[in-house]
Design an enzyme around this catalytic site. Sequence first.
Site, PDB file in Angstrom:
ATOM      1  N   GLU A   1       0.837  -1.210   0.000  1.00  0.00           N
ATOM      2  CA  GLU A   1       0.000   0.000   0.000  1.00  0.00           C
ATOM      3  C   GLU A   1       0.867   1.253   0.000  1.00  0.00           C
ATOM      4  OE1 GLU A   1      -3.122  -0.299  -0.475  1.00  0.00           O
ATOM      5  OE2 GLU A   1      -4.010  -1.926   0.688  1.00  0.00           O
TER       6      GLU A   1
ATOM      7  N   GLY B   1      -9.972  -0.379   4.370  1.00  0.00           N
ATOM      8  CA  GLY B   1     -10.635  -1.509   4.986  1.00  0.00           C
ATOM      9  C   GLY B   1     -12.119  -1.551   4.651  1.00  0.00           C
TER      10      GLY B   1
END
Length: 192
Positions: free
Chosen positions: A95, A175
């Site tokens: 990420e 998320g």
Amino acid sequence: MMATPCSLPLQPMFELIVGPMYAGKTEELIRRLRRAHHAKRHVVLFKPEVDNRCGEDACTSTHNGDRFPAEIKKTAREILAYVLEHDVDVIGIEEVQFFDEEIVEVIHALVYVHRKWVIAAGLNRDYRGKAFGPMARLLQEAFEIYPQHAMCSICGQPAYHSQRIVPAKELVLVGAKDAYEARCTVHFDQDA
Ligand SMILES: [Zn+2]
């Protein structure tokens, strides 16, 4: 002649895995890190604090449930500090688009000054189709680029875009598994 394992000098390198969400970027990163580990290189994987897919465990997990231990860092500078204090050959960064802009200078220093092998994975475009954080500069820095694609959630064609399917204005909705879908260019609406 006797083979001497791991006698080759490590070539400093920066490889970048890019693509939309659900394209298997993390799987590809972990595959490459495992390969380096089997070649007896010292491997460490970093991920930004913002990515809490793994809960309290310091690990990275893929959408398939594959796991790999990871060091969680808030800033790019913390990655550099860790590497200088530990015996590390190969640095994975998950990420990478979520790190601050200084990640570009940190990776440059890791490769050219500290002679490391860096393999990073990240979203090249945000949900509006714009370059995500430091990614445009990282794409320019990378020696090797591995584009990954997902499958369009509407038609099943190769998907290059991350469509946000819930209304929100924040750039980062981490998320939020159900907040995005992979879309092909036909079915991607950047104004949605
Ligand atoms: Zn489509």
